[in-house]
Design a protein around this motif. Structure first.
Motif, PDB file in Angstrom:
ATOM      1  N   HIS A  67       0.802  -1.227   0.000  1.00  0.00           N
ATOM      2  CA  HIS A  67       0.000   0.000   0.000  1.00  0.00           C
ATOM      3  C   HIS A  67       0.836   1.279   0.000  1.00  0.00           C
ATOM      4  O   HIS A  67       0.320   2.349   0.270  1.00  0.00           O
ATOM      5  N   THR A  68       2.124   1.174  -0.315  1.00  0.00           N
ATOM      6  CA  THR A  68       2.959   2.359  -0.447  1.00  0.00           C
ATOM      7  C   THR A  68       2.606   3.075  -1.750  1.00  0.00           C
ATOM      8  O   THR A  68       2.497   2.438  -2.791  1.00  0.00           O
ATOM      9  N   ILE A  69       2.403   4.388  -1.675  1.00  0.00           N
ATOM     10  CA  ILE A  69       2.107   5.171  -2.874  1.00  0.00           C
ATOM     11  C   ILE A  69       3.387   5.878  -3.308  1.00  0.00           C
ATOM     12  O   ILE A  69       4.056   6.510  -2.489  1.00  0.00           O
ATOM     13  N   PHE A  70       3.706   5.746  -4.604  1.00  0.00           N
ATOM     14  CA  PHE A  70       4.941   6.308  -5.118  1.00  0.00           C
ATOM     15  C   PHE A  70       4.689   7.014  -6.442  1.00  0.00           C
ATOM     16  O   PHE A  70       3.702   6.749  -7.135  1.00  0.00           O
ATOM     17  N   ALA A  71       5.590   7.933  -6.784  1.00  0.00           N
ATOM     18  CA  ALA A  71       5.467   8.721  -8.006  1.00  0.00           C
ATOM     19  C   ALA A  71       5.936   7.918  -9.212  1.00  0.00           C
ATOM     20  O   ALA A  71       6.884   7.147  -9.116  1.00  0.00           O
ATOM     21  N   VAL A  72       5.252   8.104 -10.355  1.00  0.00           N
ATOM     22  CA  VAL A  72       5.699   7.490 -11.608  1.00  0.00           C
ATOM     23  C   VAL A  72       6.030   8.554 -12.651  1.00  0.00           C
ATOM     24  O   VAL A  72       6.508   8.230 -13.731  1.00  0.00           O
ATOM     25  N   VAL A  73       5.752   9.813 -12.330  1.00  0.00           N
ATOM     26  CA  VAL A  73       6.119  10.929 -13.205  1.00  0.00           C
ATOM     27  C   VAL A  73       6.817  11.993 -12.375  1.00  0.00           C
ATOM     28  O   VAL A  73       6.734  11.998 -11.145  1.00  0.00           O
ATOM     29  N   GLU A  74       7.492  12.900 -13.058  1.00  0.00           N
ATOM     30  CA  GLU A  74       8.163  14.012 -12.394  1.00  0.00           C
ATOM     31  C   GLU A  74       7.160  15.148 -12.262  1.00  0.00           C
ATOM     32  O   GLU A  74       6.463  15.485 -13.212  1.00  0.00           O
ATOM     33  N   GLY A  75       7.041  15.713 -11.057  1.00  0.00           N
ATOM     34  CA  GLY A  75       6.106  16.813 -10.886  1.00  0.00           C
ATOM     35  C   GLY A  75       5.917  17.206  -9.437  1.00  0.00           C
ATOM     36  O   GLY A  75       6.771  16.932  -8.586  1.00  0.00           O
ATOM     37  N   ILE A  76       4.783  17.843  -9.164  1.00  0.00           N
ATOM     38  CA  ILE A  76       4.461  18.371  -7.842  1.00  0.00           C
ATOM     39  C   ILE A  76       3.362  17.515  -7.210  1.00  0.00           C
ATOM     40  O   ILE A  76       2.373  17.171  -7.860  1.00  0.00           O
ATOM     41  N   VAL A  77       3.530  17.189  -5.930  1.00  0.00           N
ATOM     42  CA  VAL A  77       2.573  16.366  -5.195  1.00  0.00           C
ATOM     43  C   VAL A  77       1.351  17.208  -4.816  1.00  0.00           C
ATOM     44  O   VAL A  77       1.493  18.346  -4.361  1.00  0.00           O
ATOM     45  N   HIS A  78       0.158  16.639  -5.044  1.00  0.00           N
ATOM     46  CA  HIS A  78      -1.098  17.286  -4.655  1.00  0.00           C
ATOM     47  C   HIS A  78      -1.988  16.263  -3.971  1.00  0.00           C
ATOM     48  O   HIS A  78      -2.004  15.090  -4.350  1.00  0.00           O
ATOM     49  N   PHE A  79      -2.726  16.719  -2.963  1.00  0.00           N
ATOM     50  CA  PHE A  79      -3.696  15.885  -2.264  1.00  0.00           C
ATOM     51  C   PHE A  79      -5.086  16.434  -2.558  1.00  0.00           C
ATOM     52  O   PHE A  79      -5.281  17.644  -2.596  1.00  0.00           O
ATOM     53  N   ARG A  80      -6.060  15.545  -2.762  1.00  0.00           N
ATOM     54  CA  ARG A  80      -7.437  15.992  -2.955  1.00  0.00           C
ATOM     55  C   ARG A  80      -8.381  14.931  -2.404  1.00  0.00           C
ATOM     56  O   ARG A  80      -7.988  13.784  -2.186  1.00  0.00           O
ATOM     57  N   GLU A  81      -9.624  15.328  -2.195  1.00  0.00           N
ATOM     58  CA  GLU A  81     -10.629  14.404  -1.673  1.00  0.00           C
ATOM     59  C   GLU A  81     -11.793  14.348  -2.640  1.00  0.00           C
ATOM     60  O   GLU A  81     -12.235  15.379  -3.153  1.00  0.00           O
TER      61      GLU A  81
END
Length: 89
Positions: free
Chosen positions: A57-71
């Protein structure tokens, strides 16, 4: 009187090692492919665009960019929005 000298308790020494769970990259931070964003047990957060989820259940990046959280619909999603590419001359 006791016939044995009082010794330390044998109930010690079984404290489990902490697993270092939690958010590793916060909203607005830069992520590269492969960077771990969240380590979690279960799906407290769900992967959005630009991220994937591992078997633990680890979430990791697959593209280069900025992290955003949303609901959305009661679920918390993590996404990596790609950086705007410079126009070619």
């Amino acid at each position: 009187m006791a016939h044995k000298k009082g010794l330390g308790s044998t109930r010690n020494g079984r404290e489990s090692e902490s697993k270092r769970l939690g958010v590793k990259l916060f909203g607005g931070q830069y992520a590269r492919p492969g960077n771990i964003i969240i380590r979690q047990r279960g799906t407290k957060f769900w992967p959005g665009p630009g991220t994937q989820i591992g078997k633990d259940h680890t979430i990791f990046a697959v593209v280069e960019g900025i992290v955003h959280f949303r609901e959305k619909k009661g679920r918390k999603y993590v996404e990596v929005r790609p950086l705007a590419t410079a126009p070619k001359a």
